[in-house]
Design a protein around this motif. Structure first.
Motif, mmCIF file in Angstrom:
data_model
loop_
_atom_site.group_PDB
_atom_site.id
_atom_site.type_symbol
_atom_site.label_atom_id
_atom_site.label_comp_id
_atom_site.label_asym_id
_atom_site.label_seq_id
_atom_site.Cartn_x
_atom_site.Cartn_y
_atom_site.Cartn_z
ATOM 1 N N LEU A 63 -0.009 22.054 5.795
ATOM 2 C CA LEU A 63 0.679 21.715 4.549
ATOM 3 C C LEU A 63 -0.118 22.186 3.334
ATOM 4 N N ASP A 64 -1.440 22.082 3.387
ATOM 5 C CA ASP A 64 -2.277 22.605 2.307
ATOM 6 C C ASP A 64 -2.050 24.100 2.112
ATOM 7 N N GLU A 65 -1.970 24.818 3.224
ATOM 8 C CA GLU A 65 -1.747 26.261 3.143
ATOM 9 C C GLU A 65 -0.372 26.581 2.553
ATOM 10 N N GLN B 242 2.624 15.257 2.511
ATOM 11 C CA GLN B 242 1.214 15.029 2.827
ATOM 12 C C GLN B 242 0.844 13.556 2.667
ATOM 13 N N TYR B 243 1.285 12.966 1.594
ATOM 14 C CA TYR B 243 0.974 11.552 1.369
ATOM 15 C C TYR B 243 1.727 10.663 2.355
ATOM 16 N N ALA B 244 2.917 11.080 2.766
ATOM 17 C CA ALA B 244 3.635 10.318 3.794
ATOM 18 C C ALA B 244 2.868 10.352 5.114
ATOM 19 N N GLY C 79 2.906 6.074 -2.820
ATOM 20 C CA GLY C 79 3.992 6.786 -3.481
ATOM 21 C C GLY C 79 3.658 7.119 -4.924
ATOM 22 N N ARG C 80 3.029 6.196 -5.617
ATOM 23 C CA ARG C 80 2.626 6.452 -7.006
ATOM 24 C C ARG C 80 1.554 7.530 -7.078
ATOM 25 N N GLU C 81 0.604 7.467 -6.163
ATOM 26 C CA GLU C 81 -0.444 8.490 -6.139
ATOM 27 C C GLU C 81 0.162 9.857 -5.831
ATOM 28 N N SER C 82 1.114 9.890 -4.942
ATOM 29 C CA SER C 82 1.790 11.133 -4.593
ATOM 30 C C SER C 82 2.503 11.727 -5.802
ATOM 31 N N ARG C 83 3.175 10.882 -6.564
ATOM 32 C CA ARG C 83 3.858 11.367 -7.767
ATOM 33 C C ARG C 83 2.851 11.899 -8.784
ATOM 34 N N TYR D 179 0.833 -1.201 0.000
ATOM 35 C CA TYR D 179 0.000 0.000 0.000
ATOM 36 C C TYR D 179 0.872 1.256 0.000
ATOM 37 N N GLY D 180 1.993 1.207 0.685
ATOM 38 C CA GLY D 180 2.926 2.335 0.683
ATOM 39 C C GLY D 180 3.466 2.630 -0.703
ATOM 40 N N VAL D 181 3.728 1.589 -1.471
ATOM 41 C CA VAL D 181 4.182 1.776 -2.856
ATOM 42 C C VAL D 181 3.080 2.464 -3.670
ATOM 43 N N MET D 182 1.841 2.047 -3.463
ATOM 44 C CA MET D 182 0.729 2.659 -4.188
ATOM 45 C C MET D 182 0.539 4.125 -3.773
#
Length: 151
Positions: free
Chosen positions: A129-131, A83-85, A61-65, A56-59
Motif C-alpha cells: 500500500l505504501d508503494e 492502511q489505517y483500517a 479514523g480521525r488520524e487517517s483523515r 479507538y477505532g474512532v480515533m
C-alpha cells in the motif's frame, strides 16, 4: 506543498496521535491482561475491551483523515484509509481474537502460528500500500517515511 513540508507537518501531527495511541494502549493492555487472567469476569472485561476498541477505532479514523488531508488525489486518500483500517484490524486481532485463541487452549501452537502469519501478511500489505501511494502521489510521504522521521 512539497514532500518535505508535508512530512514535517505529518511528523508534528503524528506526535499528538502517538499520545492518543498510548492513552488507549495502556488501558487496553491492562484489559487484555485481566481478560486472560480471570474466568469469572471475562464478560465484563471483554465488554470493556470491545468498547475501548470501538472508541479507538474512532480515533484511528480521525488520524487517517488527518494523514490523508495532505494529498488531493482521491485514490491516494482511499489507500491511506485502507492502511489505517489494516492497523485497526491488527489491533483488534491482537486485543480480542488472539486472547480468545489463548483462552481456548486447545492447541498451544495455533495462536502463535495464526499471529505470526497475520503479522507477516500485515507487513506485506502495508509495504504494498505504501508503494501504491508513492506511485499515485509522489509528493505524498509514505507511512514508512513518517515513522522513520518520527523516531
Amino acid at each position: 506543498m512539497n514532500k518535505h513540508q508535508r512530512l514535517k507537518q505529518m511528523v508534528t501531527g503524528n506526535r499528538k496521535w502517538l499520545l492518543v495511541r498510548l492513552g488507549f494502549a495502556i488501558p487496553i493492555a491492562v484489559l487484555v491482561f485481566f481478560f486472560l487472567q480471570t474466568e469469572t469476569r471475562s464478560i465484563a472485561y471483554g465488554s470493556l475491551l470491545v468498547t475501548s476498541l470501538l472508541v479507538y477505532g474512532v480515533m484511528i479514523g480521525r488520524e487517517s483523515r488527518f494523514m490523508s488531508d495532505f494529498t488531493d488525489r482521491v485514490r491516494a486518500k482511499q489507500i491511506i484509509h485502507i492502511q489505517y483500517a489494516f492497523d485497526y484490524m491488527m489491533i483488534v486481532f491482537l486485543c480480542f481474537v488472539f486472547p480468545l485463541l489463548m483462552k481456548l487452549e486447545s492447541v498451544s501452537w495455533v495462536p502463535f502460528l495464526v499471529f505470526s502469519l497475520t503479522a507477516l501478511g500485515f507487513l506485506l500489505v502495508e509495504r504494498l500500500l505504501d508503494e501504491k501511494v508513492k506511485r499515485i502521489d509522489p509528493e505524498q510521504p509514505t507511512r514508512r517515511d513518517v515513522k522513520r522521521e518520527s523516531f
